[in-house]
Design a protein around this motif. Structure first.
Motif, PDB file in Angstrom:
ATOM      1  N   GLY A  10       0.784  -1.226   0.000  1.00  0.00           N
ATOM      2  CA  GLY A  10       0.000   0.000   0.000  1.00  0.00           C
ATOM      3  C   GLY A  10       0.813   1.272   0.000  1.00  0.00           C
ATOM      4  N   VAL A  11       2.146   1.176   0.027  1.00  0.00           N
ATOM      5  CA  VAL A  11       2.987   2.372   0.006  1.00  0.00           C
ATOM      6  C   VAL A  11       3.667   2.446  -1.351  1.00  0.00           C
ATOM      7  N   ARG A  12       3.635   3.633  -1.957  1.00  0.00           N
ATOM      8  CA  ARG A  12       4.323   3.817  -3.227  1.00  0.00           C
ATOM      9  C   ARG A  12       5.199   5.063  -3.169  1.00  0.00           C
ATOM     10  N   LEU A  13       6.279   5.006  -3.913  1.00  0.00           N
ATOM     11  CA  LEU A  13       7.204   6.129  -4.031  1.00  0.00           C
ATOM     12  C   LEU A  13       6.771   6.949  -5.235  1.00  0.00           C
ATOM     13  N   ARG A  14       6.671   8.266  -5.064  1.00  0.00           N
ATOM     14  CA  ARG A  14       6.253   9.107  -6.186  1.00  0.00           C
ATOM     15  C   ARG A  14       6.971  10.451  -6.150  1.00  0.00           C
ATOM     16  N   PRO A  15       7.141  11.064  -7.323  1.00  0.00           N
ATOM     17  CA  PRO A  15       7.741  12.396  -7.359  1.00  0.00           C
ATOM     18  C   PRO A  15       6.839  13.410  -6.659  1.00  0.00           C
ATOM     19  N   LEU A  16       7.454  14.374  -6.025  1.00  0.00           N
ATOM     20  CA  LEU A  16       6.715  15.478  -5.411  1.00  0.00           C
ATOM     21  C   LEU A  16       6.750  16.686  -6.335  1.00  0.00           C
ATOM     22  N   LEU A  52      15.832  15.800  -6.618  1.00  0.00           N
ATOM     23  CA  LEU A  52      15.143  14.550  -6.301  1.00  0.00           C
ATOM     24  C   LEU A  52      14.133  14.795  -5.175  1.00  0.00           C
ATOM     25  N   PRO A  53      12.927  15.244  -5.519  1.00  0.00           N
ATOM     26  CA  PRO A  53      11.865  15.392  -4.518  1.00  0.00           C
ATOM     27  C   PRO A  53      10.947  14.168  -4.589  1.00  0.00           C
ATOM     28  N   LEU A  54      11.038  13.300  -3.593  1.00  0.00           N
ATOM     29  CA  LEU A  54      10.255  12.070  -3.597  1.00  0.00           C
ATOM     30  C   LEU A  54       9.386  11.966  -2.356  1.00  0.00           C
ATOM     31  N   GLY A  55       8.182  11.466  -2.531  1.00  0.00           N
ATOM     32  CA  GLY A  55       7.275  11.236  -1.419  1.00  0.00           C
ATOM     33  C   GLY A  55       6.876   9.785  -1.326  1.00  0.00           C
ATOM     34  N   LEU A  56       6.526   9.378  -0.131  1.00  0.00           N
ATOM     35  CA  LEU A  56       5.966   8.055   0.122  1.00  0.00           C
ATOM     36  C   LEU A  56       4.477   8.242   0.364  1.00  0.00           C
ATOM     37  N   ASP A  57       3.689   7.589  -0.450  1.00  0.00           N
ATOM     38  CA  ASP A  57       2.246   7.765  -0.434  1.00  0.00           C
ATOM     39  C   ASP A  57       1.574   6.470   0.022  1.00  0.00           C
ATOM     40  N   ARG A  58       0.712   6.590   1.020  1.00  0.00           N
ATOM     41  CA  ARG A  58      -0.102   5.449   1.469  1.00  0.00           C
ATOM     42  C   ARG A  58      -1.563   5.885   1.367  1.00  0.00           C
ATOM     43  N   GLY A  60      -3.156   7.694  -0.709  1.00  0.00           N
ATOM     44  CA  GLY A  60      -3.373   9.110  -0.988  1.00  0.00           C
ATOM     45  C   GLY A  60      -2.858  10.057   0.078  1.00  0.00           C
ATOM     46  N   ARG A  61      -2.196   9.535   1.103  1.00  0.00           N
ATOM     47  CA  ARG A  61      -1.662  10.379   2.185  1.00  0.00           C
ATOM     48  C   ARG A  61      -0.143  10.239   2.203  1.00  0.00           C
ATOM     49  N   LEU A  62       0.563  11.377   2.213  1.00  0.00           N
ATOM     50  CA  LEU A  62       2.016  11.350   2.280  1.00  0.00           C
ATOM     51  C   LEU A  62       2.464  10.951   3.683  1.00  0.00           C
ATOM     52  N   VAL A  63       3.311   9.905   3.757  1.00  0.00           N
ATOM     53  CA  VAL A  63       3.786   9.399   5.042  1.00  0.00           C
ATOM     54  C   VAL A  63       5.307   9.530   5.184  1.00  0.00           C
ATOM     55  N   GLY A  64       5.948  10.089   4.171  1.00  0.00           N
ATOM     56  CA  GLY A  64       7.383  10.303   4.225  1.00  0.00           C
ATOM     57  C   GLY A  64       7.835  11.012   2.970  1.00  0.00           C
ATOM     58  N   PHE A  65       9.040  11.594   3.042  1.00  0.00           N
ATOM     59  CA  PHE A  65       9.581  12.269   1.866  1.00  0.00           C
ATOM     60  C   PHE A  65      11.067  12.514   2.033  1.00  0.00           C
ATOM     61  N   VAL A  66      11.712  12.768   0.906  1.00  0.00           N
ATOM     62  CA  VAL A  66      13.109  13.194   0.873  1.00  0.00           C
ATOM     63  C   VAL A  66      13.221  14.309  -0.160  1.00  0.00           C
ATOM     64  N   LEU A  67      14.013  15.312   0.175  1.00  0.00           N
ATOM     65  CA  LEU A  67      14.325  16.397  -0.747  1.00  0.00           C
ATOM     66  C   LEU A  67      15.839  16.459  -0.865  1.00  0.00           C
ATOM     67  N   ALA A  68      16.344  16.188  -2.070  1.00  0.00           N
ATOM     68  CA  ALA A  68      17.789  16.145  -2.300  1.00  0.00           C
ATOM     69  C   ALA A  68      18.154  17.100  -3.432  1.00  0.00           C
ATOM     70  N   LEU A  69      19.281  17.781  -3.256  1.00  0.00           N
ATOM     71  CA  LEU A  69      19.733  18.787  -4.209  1.00  0.00           C
ATOM     72  C   LEU A  69      21.061  18.389  -4.832  1.00  0.00           C
ATOM     73  N   GLU A  70      21.252  18.844  -6.059  1.00  0.00           N
ATOM     74  CA  GLU A  70      22.517  18.654  -6.760  1.00  0.00           C
ATOM     75  C   GLU A  70      23.422  19.854  -6.504  1.00  0.00           C
ATOM     76  N   PRO A  71      24.713  19.717  -6.829  1.00  0.00           N
ATOM     77  CA  PRO A  71      25.601  20.879  -6.744  1.00  0.00           C
ATOM     78  C   PRO A  71      25.101  22.008  -7.646  1.00  0.00           C
ATOM     79  N   GLY A  72      25.359  23.226  -7.211  1.00  0.00           N
ATOM     80  CA  GLY A  72      25.018  24.396  -8.009  1.00  0.00           C
ATOM     81  C   GLY A  72      23.612  24.923  -7.828  1.00  0.00           C
ATOM     82  N   ALA A  73      22.846  24.362  -6.912  1.00  0.00           N
ATOM     83  CA  ALA A  73      21.486  24.861  -6.672  1.00  0.00           C
ATOM     84  C   ALA A  73      21.545  26.236  -6.015  1.00  0.00           C
ATOM     85  N   ASP A  74      20.567  27.046  -6.283  1.00  0.00           N
ATOM     86  CA  ASP A  74      20.467  28.379  -5.689  1.00  0.00           C
ATOM     87  C   ASP A  74      19.788  28.250  -4.328  1.00  0.00           C
ATOM     88  N   TYR A  75      20.539  27.699  -3.376  1.00  0.00           N
ATOM     89  CA  TYR A  75      19.978  27.375  -2.070  1.00  0.00           C
ATOM     90  C   TYR A  75      20.855  27.974  -0.979  1.00  0.00           C
TER      91      TYR A  75
END
Length: 176
Positions: A10-16, A52-58, A60-75
């Motif tokens: 019941g959990v799927r990984l999806r782009p955010l 890489l913005p990824l969410g874990l969906d159960r 229809g409800r987000l139960v986890g996520f990761v936000l990862a950046l590459e070099p050179g981001a304006d952050y």
């Protein structure tokens, strides 16, 4: 690292997308002080900046996520800048969150497996992140240690109110 665990039924990984920011904000804020409280508009900007913005969906409800950046981001993050200045090409995990009710089910490991795979595909040497030392977050330090992260630095952030361990793990030698 061994292969990633299968996701629970019941959990799927999806782009955010930035449109997910309002649903992510309560999940993010519940993980404080491990991650900073972040307004939905700021989360939307961070999602847009993420390579890489990824969410874990159960169901229809987000139960986890990761936000990862590459070099050179304006952050403008002290921790991101540390790794940029270090000069080792890396995928930087700005935050990874799994809801309290889902912890211990392998979801954090599954999110990191996706990060390491993306880093490998892009030719990065490392995956990097930070974990709070003060306020302490021993559970996260142990989790990251099990994934092969080692401390490469330490710094005070947020005007000296938080001290973090700056961590890196090599991408090479990992199986997906």
């Amino acid at each position: 690292m061994t292969s990633a665990p299968a996701l629970p039924a019941g959990v799927r990984l999806r782009p955010l997308t930035p449109a997910d920011a309002h649903a992510l904000a309560p999940l993010n804020d519940a993980a404080t002080p491990a991650v900073p409280i972040t307004a939905p508009d700021d989360l939307a900007r961070l999602i847009a900046l993420s390579a890489l913005p990824l969410g874990l969906d159960r169901a229809g409800r987000l139960v986890g996520f990761v936000l990862a950046l590459e070099p050179g981001a304006d952050y403008d993050s002290e921790n991101y800048r540390f790794f940029e200045e270090r000069g080792v090409p890396s995928m930087y995990v700005d935050r990874i969150v799994v809801s309290e009710s889902e912890r211990g089910s392998g979801l954090g490991q599954a999110l990191y497996a996706a990060v390491f795979e993306a880093a490998r595909e892009r030719g990065f040497a490392e995956v990097t992140c930070e974990v709070n030392l003060d306020p302490p977050n021993p559970g996260s330090l142990a989790f990251h240690g099990r994934l092969g992260f080692q401390q490469v630095g330490e710094q005070a952030t947020k005007g000296g109110t938080v001290t973090v361990a700056l961590l890196a793990a090599p991408v090479s030698g990992r199986s997906s």
